[in-house]
Design an enzyme around this catalytic site. Structure first.
Site, mmCIF file in Angstrom:
data_model
loop_
_atom_site.group_PDB
_atom_site.id
_atom_site.type_symbol
_atom_site.label_atom_id
_atom_site.label_comp_id
_atom_site.label_asym_id
_atom_site.label_seq_id
_atom_site.Cartn_x
_atom_site.Cartn_y
_atom_site.Cartn_z
ATOM 1 N N SER A 96 5.440 7.447 2.768
ATOM 2 C CA SER A 96 4.275 8.341 2.899
ATOM 3 C C SER A 96 3.014 7.723 3.286
ATOM 4 C CB SER A 96 3.870 9.041 1.744
ATOM 5 O OG SER A 96 3.167 7.954 0.666
ATOM 6 N N HIS B 39 -0.962 -13.205 -1.108
ATOM 7 C CA HIS B 39 -2.204 -13.741 -0.450
ATOM 8 C C HIS B 39 -2.319 -14.936 -0.041
ATOM 9 C CE1 HIS B 39 -4.890 -9.994 -2.330
ATOM 10 N NE2 HIS B 39 -3.873 -9.859 -1.190
ATOM 11 N N THR B 40 -1.133 -15.747 -0.137
ATOM 12 C CA THR B 40 -0.750 -17.138 0.859
ATOM 13 C C THR B 40 -0.613 -16.828 2.076
ATOM 14 O OG1 THR B 40 0.321 -19.257 0.681
ATOM 15 C CG2 THR B 40 1.633 -17.095 0.290
ATOM 16 N N ASP C 172 -9.289 -9.243 8.337
ATOM 17 C CA ASP C 172 -10.111 -8.727 9.293
ATOM 18 C C ASP C 172 -11.258 -7.659 8.653
ATOM 19 O OD1 ASP C 172 -8.599 -10.023 11.456
ATOM 20 O OD2 ASP C 172 -7.359 -8.311 11.643
ATOM 21 N N HIS D 132 0.854 -1.181 -0.066
ATOM 22 C CA HIS D 132 0.046 -0.175 -0.106
ATOM 23 C C HIS D 132 0.986 1.285 0.008
ATOM 24 C CE1 HIS D 132 -4.230 -1.827 1.005
ATOM 25 N NE2 HIS D 132 -3.349 -2.829 0.356
HETATM 26 C C1 HEM Z 1 -5.211 -6.703 -6.945
HETATM 27 C C2 HEM Z 1 -4.438 -6.381 -6.118
HETATM 28 C C3 HEM Z 1 -4.876 -6.548 -4.482
HETATM 29 C C4 HEM Z 1 -5.883 -6.362 -4.089
HETATM 30 C C5 HEM Z 1 -7.395 -6.089 -4.452
HETATM 31 C C6 HEM Z 1 -5.723 -6.806 -2.620
HETATM 32 C C7 HEM Z 1 -6.846 -6.757 -1.542
HETATM 33 C C8 HEM Z 1 -6.518 -7.271 -0.224
HETATM 34 C C9 HEM Z 1 -7.462 -7.087 0.589
HETATM 35 C C10 HEM Z 1 -8.997 -6.620 0.619
HETATM 36 C C11 HEM Z 1 -7.120 -7.833 1.784
HETATM 37 C C12 HEM Z 1 -7.845 -8.072 3.384
HETATM 38 C C13 HEM Z 1 -7.365 -6.906 4.290
HETATM 39 C C14 HEM Z 1 -8.363 -7.398 5.612
HETATM 40 O O1 HEM Z 1 -9.407 -7.318 5.506
HETATM 41 O O2 HEM Z 1 -7.630 -7.081 6.534
HETATM 42 C C15 HEM Z 1 -5.852 -8.012 1.481
HETATM 43 C C16 HEM Z 1 -4.911 -8.482 2.418
HETATM 44 C C17 HEM Z 1 -3.520 -8.730 2.150
HETATM 45 N N1 HEM Z 1 -2.875 -8.526 1.048
HETATM 46 FE FE1 HEM Z 1 -3.787 -7.807 -0.616
HETATM 47 N N2 HEM Z 1 -4.500 -7.037 -2.301
HETATM 48 C C18 HEM Z 1 -3.901 -6.899 -3.566
HETATM 49 C C19 HEM Z 1 -2.484 -7.185 -3.860
HETATM 50 C C20 HEM Z 1 -1.668 -7.393 -2.792
HETATM 51 C C21 HEM Z 1 -0.269 -7.177 -3.023
HETATM 52 C C22 HEM Z 1 0.573 -7.007 -4.210
HETATM 53 C C23 HEM Z 1 0.438 -7.623 -1.779
HETATM 54 C C24 HEM Z 1 2.012 -7.894 -1.496
HETATM 55 C C25 HEM Z 1 2.832 -7.693 -1.960
HETATM 56 C C26 HEM Z 1 -0.606 -7.707 -0.990
HETATM 57 C C27 HEM Z 1 -0.481 -8.183 0.332
HETATM 58 C C28 HEM Z 1 -1.629 -8.657 1.242
HETATM 59 C C29 HEM Z 1 -1.566 -9.266 2.582
HETATM 60 C C30 HEM Z 1 -0.047 -9.768 3.137
HETATM 61 C C31 HEM Z 1 -2.692 -9.371 3.105
HETATM 62 C C32 HEM Z 1 -2.891 -9.855 4.425
HETATM 63 C C33 HEM Z 1 -3.199 -8.672 5.349
HETATM 64 C C34 HEM Z 1 -3.264 -9.469 7.061
HETATM 65 O O3 HEM Z 1 -3.453 -10.723 7.191
HETATM 66 O O4 HEM Z 1 -3.629 -8.595 7.701
HETATM 67 N N3 HEM Z 1 -1.796 -7.828 -1.524
HETATM 68 N N4 HEM Z 1 -5.447 -7.511 0.214
#
Ligand code: HEM
Ligand SMILES: *[C@@H]1O[C@H](CO)[C@@H](O)[C@H](O)[C@H]1NC(C)=O
Ligand SMILES: *[C@@H]1O[C@H](CO)[C@@H](O)[C@H](O)[C@H]1NC(C)=O
Length: 354
Positions: free
Chosen positions: A89, A195-196, A201, A73
């Site tokens: 930022s 996303h693995t 939350d 982000h």
């Molecule tokens: C199409 C692109 C992406 C979308 C729409 C997306 C969307 C989301 C959403 C909605 C969540 C859930 C957040 C929550 O409910 O707590 C999430 C979690 C997460 N995303 Fe993505 N994401 C994207 C790409 C990425 C990328 C590129 C990364 C890192 C390189 C990433 C890493 C993570 C991680 C590690 C979580 C887990 C956070 C947690 O467990 O607290 N995501 N993402």
């Protein structure tokens, strides 16, 4: 005899020279650690501090998941709308950036990270990416990510709408990544290997810690298997923006992940990660290297990758969760059949919250 001694002396000086060459590339840090560059020295203490006090002694838990999400982000805030990329930022201008809808929930990890930034001599931009790389190393199966040091403090907030949302179309998601840093569709899929290791939350406000695959604490390829299975249920309530049905009780599926797994531009790439741990590691590492330096010139940063611990290897091969088989695959890649996998033994299980 004289000729032999001269040869011996020449050989010895060559050895000395190479030893000296090696020594000039190793620096003794004030704290006794050895680094390739003096600029990397302060990172040893920061690494030990966050492993102990942010990541609970080196776990692949909630703070690691959130720290990895934060790397994204912050970094993606760049492109035709403006923004400085991976510049911190999102912390320096948190009062603005945390009002953006896509950053919902990041206040928690930012509040956890800020005391470490205040305590150590490191910019927010460097800290976010360093914490992400160190944190991911706690997850078995992960690649050893690179870390480059030297991001200046951000001059301005990133604008709104740079971070993709789970309800965005594939067209818009691919266009946003291309605009931010010239990412190809293949690189977008590679980045989504992140996303693995998820415990959501905020997508379903009635649930906490909902994984996107059945193995949220290991950096494996199950995410790419399970996102290709037919969705049949919601882990909580239906009707949340950006969520679609998943194949397993307790598991959440984002609309964006579902569509990227099924779009003709990305489906074969998505499937190619199934049971291919080596590709998962190399492609994610390469795409992360690109993402984490967005907004910077790599030749003006210092390579401190040696500070990142080597993650534990993973030997488990991908499987279909108990009760599911190849018949549950929604085949989307037209050119290659889905890899044949065995099914976990036992009765159908549900995925436990993290
Ligand atoms: C199409 C692109 C992406 C979308 C729409 C997306 C969307 C989301 C959403 C909605 C969540 C859930 C957040 C929550 O409910 O707590 C999430 C979690 C997460 N995303 Fe993505 N994401 C994207 C790409 C990425 C990328 C590129 C990364 C890192 C390189 C990433 C890493 C993570 C991680 C590690 C979580 C887990 C956070 C947690 O467990 O607290 N995501 N993402
Ligand atoms: C903090 O880091 C900067 C840049 O790496 C360096 O120039 C400065 O001397 C450091 N300050 C202290 C107090 O260590
Ligand atoms: C990156 O930095 C190097 C070395 O300082 C410089 O030669 C090069 O022109 C810079 N590249 C860009 C794209 O600014």
């Amino acid at each position: 005899m004289a000729f032999k001694s001269i040869l011996a002396i020449l050989a010895l000086s060559a050895v000395l020279q190479s030893v000296e060459g090696a020594i000039t590339r190793r620096i003794a840090c004030p704290d006794g650690n050895i680094a390739s560059n003096a600029a990397c020295c302060p990172l040893f203490a920061i690494r030990d501090d966050i492993q102990e006090n942010l990541f609970d002694g080196g776990e692949c838990g909630e703070e690691v998941h959130e720290s990895l999400r934060l790397t994204f982000h912050d970094a993606i805030g760049i492109g035709s709308r403006g923004g400085g990329g991976a510049d911190g930022s999102i912390i320096t201008f948190e009062t603005q950036e945390l009002t953006y809808h896509a950053n919902n929930g990041l206040d928690e990890i930012i509040d956890r990270q800020k005391p470490f930034i205040a305590k150590h001599n490191i910019t927010a931009g460097d800290f976010i990416q360093f914490a992400g790389a160190v944190g991911v190393s706690n997850c078995p199966g992960a690649p050893r990510l690179d870390f480059f040091l030297g991001r200046p403090t951000a001059a301005a907030a990133a604008p709104d709408l740079t971070v993709p949302e789970p309800f965005d179309t594939v067209d818009n998601i691919l266009a946003r990544f291309a605009d931010a840093g010239g990412f190809s569709p293949e690189e977008v899929v590679a980045l989504l290997a992140s996303h693995t290791i998820v415990a959501s939350d905020h997508v379903d406000p009635t649930l906490e810690g909902v994984p996107f695959d059945s193995t949220p604490s290991t950096f494996d390829t199950q995410f790419f298997v399970e996102t290709q299975l037919r969705g049949t249920l919601f882990p909580g309530t239906g009707g949340n923006q950006g969520e679609v049905e998943s194949p397993l009780a307790g598991e959440m599926r984002l609309q964006s992940d579902s569509e990227l797994a099924r779009d003709s531009r990305t489906a074969c790439e998505w499937q190619s990660f199934v049971n291919n741990q080596a590709k998962l590691q190399s492609a994610f590492k390469a795409a992360m290297r690109k993402m984490t330096i967005l907004g910077h010139n790599i030749s003006q940063l210092t390579d401190c990758s040696e500070l990142i611990p080597t993650p534990k290897a993973l030997t488990k091969i991908a499987t279909f969760p108990a009760g599911l088989t190849n018949a549950d695959v929604e085949q989307a890649c037209a050119s290659t059949p889905f890899p044949s996998l065995s099914t976990d033994p036992g009765p159908v299980t549900s995925v436990a919250p993290v």
